[in-house]
Design a protein around this motif. Structure first.
Motif, mmCIF file in Angstrom:
data_model
loop_
_atom_site.group_PDB
_atom_site.id
_atom_site.type_symbol
_atom_site.label_atom_id
_atom_site.label_comp_id
_atom_site.label_asym_id
_atom_site.label_seq_id
_atom_site.Cartn_x
_atom_site.Cartn_y
_atom_site.Cartn_z
ATOM 1 N N GLN A 1 0.795 -0.341 9.743
ATOM 2 C CA GLN A 1 0.130 -1.501 9.038
ATOM 3 C C GLN A 1 -1.353 -1.360 8.978
ATOM 4 O OE1 GLN A 1 1.465 -4.854 11.158
ATOM 5 N NE2 GLN A 1 3.706 -4.762 10.597
ATOM 6 N N HIS A 2 -2.042 -0.378 9.172
ATOM 7 C CA HIS A 2 -3.602 -0.295 9.302
ATOM 8 C C HIS A 2 -4.099 -0.585 7.938
ATOM 9 C CE1 HIS A 2 -2.857 3.719 9.189
ATOM 10 N NE2 HIS A 2 -4.122 3.884 8.648
ATOM 11 N N HIS A 3 -3.350 -0.166 6.814
ATOM 12 C CA HIS A 3 -3.880 -0.391 5.460
ATOM 13 C C HIS A 3 -3.324 -1.626 4.917
ATOM 14 C CE1 HIS A 3 -6.391 3.023 4.894
ATOM 15 N NE2 HIS A 3 -5.399 3.840 5.222
ATOM 16 N N GLU A 4 -2.515 -2.613 5.603
ATOM 17 C CA GLU A 4 -2.223 -3.720 4.853
ATOM 18 C C GLU A 4 -3.412 -4.593 4.864
ATOM 19 O OE1 GLU A 4 0.505 -4.517 3.841
ATOM 20 O OE2 GLU A 4 1.939 -3.012 4.655
ATOM 21 N N LYS A 5 -3.589 -5.549 3.892
ATOM 22 C CA LYS A 5 -4.737 -6.495 3.811
ATOM 23 C C LYS A 5 -4.456 -7.960 4.071
ATOM 24 C CE LYS A 5 -6.861 -3.484 0.170
ATOM 25 N NZ LYS A 5 -7.461 -3.554 -1.316
ATOM 26 N N PHE A 6 -5.462 -8.656 4.831
ATOM 27 C CA PHE A 6 -5.068 -9.947 5.113
ATOM 28 C C PHE A 6 -4.565 -10.986 4.194
ATOM 29 C CE2 PHE A 6 -6.127 -13.971 6.960
ATOM 30 C CZ PHE A 6 -5.686 -13.962 8.094
ATOM 31 N N GLY A 7 -5.344 -10.724 2.808
ATOM 32 C CA GLY A 7 -4.888 -11.288 1.674
ATOM 33 C C GLY A 7 -3.750 -10.979 0.951
ATOM 34 N N GLY A 8 -3.047 -9.635 1.393
ATOM 35 C CA GLY A 8 -1.835 -9.328 0.673
ATOM 36 C C GLY A 8 -2.508 -7.951 -0.018
ATOM 37 N N LYS A 9 -1.447 -7.597 -0.771
ATOM 38 C CA LYS A 9 -1.852 -6.184 -1.721
ATOM 39 C C LYS A 9 -2.152 -4.923 -1.065
ATOM 40 C CE LYS A 9 -3.012 -9.197 -5.749
ATOM 41 N NZ LYS A 9 -3.853 -9.442 -6.851
ATOM 42 N N GLY A 10 -1.846 -4.861 0.210
ATOM 43 C CA GLY A 10 -2.149 -3.632 0.847
ATOM 44 C C GLY A 10 -0.896 -2.838 0.933
ATOM 45 N N TYR A 11 -0.702 -1.764 1.620
ATOM 46 C CA TYR A 11 0.466 -0.901 1.661
ATOM 47 C C TYR A 11 0.757 -0.485 3.167
ATOM 48 C CZ TYR A 11 -3.028 2.903 1.649
ATOM 49 O OH TYR A 11 -4.202 3.874 1.773
ATOM 50 N N PRO A 12 1.886 -0.070 3.519
ATOM 51 C CA PRO A 12 3.039 0.132 2.536
ATOM 52 C C PRO A 12 3.799 -0.954 2.097
ATOM 53 C CG PRO A 12 3.584 0.830 4.667
ATOM 54 C CD PRO A 12 2.207 0.238 4.767
ATOM 55 N N ASN A 13 3.775 -2.013 2.902
ATOM 56 C CA ASN A 13 4.806 -3.158 2.701
ATOM 57 C C ASN A 13 4.109 -4.544 1.943
ATOM 58 O OD1 ASN A 13 7.054 -1.646 3.666
ATOM 59 N ND2 ASN A 13 6.049 -1.740 5.878
ATOM 60 N N ASN A 14 3.295 -4.409 1.745
ATOM 61 C CA ASN A 14 2.227 -5.723 0.759
ATOM 62 C C ASN A 14 2.538 -6.944 1.852
ATOM 63 O OD1 ASN A 14 1.025 -7.017 -0.908
ATOM 64 N ND2 ASN A 14 3.063 -7.489 -1.928
ATOM 65 N N LEU A 15 2.219 -6.630 3.120
ATOM 66 C CA LEU A 15 2.140 -8.037 4.065
ATOM 67 C C LEU A 15 0.953 -8.780 4.082
ATOM 68 C CD1 LEU A 15 3.615 -6.099 7.460
ATOM 69 C CD2 LEU A 15 4.774 -7.182 5.736
ATOM 70 N N SER A 16 0.810 -9.816 4.431
ATOM 71 C CA SER A 16 -0.372 -10.640 4.445
ATOM 72 C C SER A 16 -0.476 -11.514 5.660
ATOM 73 C CB SER A 16 -0.473 -11.585 3.260
ATOM 74 O OG SER A 16 0.423 -12.389 3.418
ATOM 75 N N GLY A 17 -1.763 -12.154 6.033
ATOM 76 C CA GLY A 17 -1.900 -13.019 7.098
ATOM 77 C C GLY A 17 -1.442 -12.451 8.327
ATOM 78 N N ASN A 18 -0.996 -13.290 9.342
ATOM 79 C CA ASN A 18 -0.155 -12.876 10.953
ATOM 80 C C ASN A 18 0.757 -12.224 10.568
ATOM 81 O OD1 ASN A 18 -2.500 -14.286 11.694
ATOM 82 N ND2 ASN A 18 -1.430 -16.330 11.661
ATOM 83 N N ASP A 19 1.493 -12.010 9.205
ATOM 84 C CA ASP A 19 2.703 -11.032 9.298
ATOM 85 C C ASP A 19 2.172 -9.722 9.889
ATOM 86 O OD1 ASP A 19 4.279 -13.049 8.553
ATOM 87 O OD2 ASP A 19 4.152 -12.620 6.273
ATOM 88 N N ILE A 20 1.015 -9.420 9.379
ATOM 89 C CA ILE A 20 0.222 -8.052 10.004
ATOM 90 C C ILE A 20 0.060 -8.314 11.371
ATOM 91 C CG2 ILE A 20 -1.602 -6.365 9.791
ATOM 92 C CD1 ILE A 20 -2.065 -7.693 6.990
ATOM 93 N N SER A 21 0.350 -7.362 12.239
ATOM 94 C CA SER A 21 0.103 -7.262 13.640
ATOM 95 C C SER A 21 -1.210 -7.458 14.077
ATOM 96 C CB SER A 21 0.815 -6.076 14.398
ATOM 97 O OG SER A 21 0.084 -4.971 14.158
ATOM 98 N N LEU A 22 -1.541 -8.180 15.038
ATOM 99 C CA LEU A 22 -2.984 -8.585 15.408
ATOM 100 C C LEU A 22 -3.595 -7.058 15.742
ATOM 101 C CD1 LEU A 22 -5.253 -10.230 16.843
ATOM 102 C CD2 LEU A 22 -4.016 -9.814 19.106
ATOM 103 N N PHE A 23 -2.902 -6.195 16.468
ATOM 104 C CA PHE A 23 -3.646 -4.954 16.621
ATOM 105 C C PHE A 23 -3.907 -4.128 15.484
ATOM 106 C CE2 PHE A 23 -1.809 -4.467 21.293
ATOM 107 C CZ PHE A 23 -2.443 -5.568 21.758
#
Length: 210
Positions: free
Chosen positions: A71-93
């Protein structure tokens, strides 16, 4: 942030392995000096999933570390990769490592560009704070990592040139410095340390080019 020793261990292991998926990406792509083609960029974008799959069966590395890799390339506001996660759906670490990863990339020389100064790199991080990074975590990072880290050359408001000795935590723009050149450009051989936190009429105006 009050993380436990076990938390820090998982965070550190995940950070060390976060780009392991790039082992499966051709060096000709990773070290390319020009812009990547769309196909090449899509190949690079696969490395988080590749790395996650590489470590999936490891019993020595826990799931929290695996999620950093994924998840290190997911973006807090969305539109990252590989799964387009956002906010707290991305793990804290993963949100923590995302900040460290970008800062490291900016301040490290690449085949296609020179390293960017800590000052400018911090400004870039701040400009992307709402969309790319968790703003609360970025605030923690900035409190610990001065815009002007020790060893940085800076220009003072009176025209003098100085080197940063140590930051003042909580006052990023007012570190402790030692003069290198006086305001008229003359070298200062043995300048005393100046704590800019106590010098209200003297401050850092920007990075210095020596």
């Amino acid at each position: 942030m009050g993380l436990s020793r076990d938390d820090l261990h998982s965070l550190g292991i995940g950070a060390l392995f976060h780009d392991i998926g790039k082992l499966k990406i051709a060096l000709l792509i990773l070290n390319k000096e020009g812009p990547l083609t769309e196909v090449e960029f899509e190949t690079v974008r696969k490395h988080p999933q590749i790395g996650y799959d590489m470590l999936a069966n490891s019993k020595e590395i826990d799931h929290r570390s695996h999620l950093i890799v994924l998840q290190h390339h997911e973006k807090f506001g969305g539109k990252g990769y590989p799964n387009n996660l956002s906010g707290n759906d991305i793990s804290l670490f993963a949100r923590i490592v995302a900040i460290a990863d970008v800062y490291d990339a900016l301040t490290t020389a690449r085949p296609f560009r020179q390293a960017i100064s800590p000052y400018l790199s911090t400004k870039i991080l701040l400009s992307n704070s709402e969309n790319q990074f968790d703003p609360e975590l970025l605030a923690v990072f900035l409190k610990r990592m001065s815009i002007y880290p020790p060893g940085s050359s800076v220009k003072l408001s009176n025209g003098a040139i100085a080197v940063v000795i140590r930051p003042n935590h909580g006052a990023m723009l007012r570190p402790v410095v030692k003069l290198l050149k006086s305001p008229d450009g003359k070298p200062v051989i043995s300048g005393d340390e100046i704590d800019l936190l106590t010098q209200k009429n003297l401050f850092v105006s920007g990075p210095a080019v020596l």
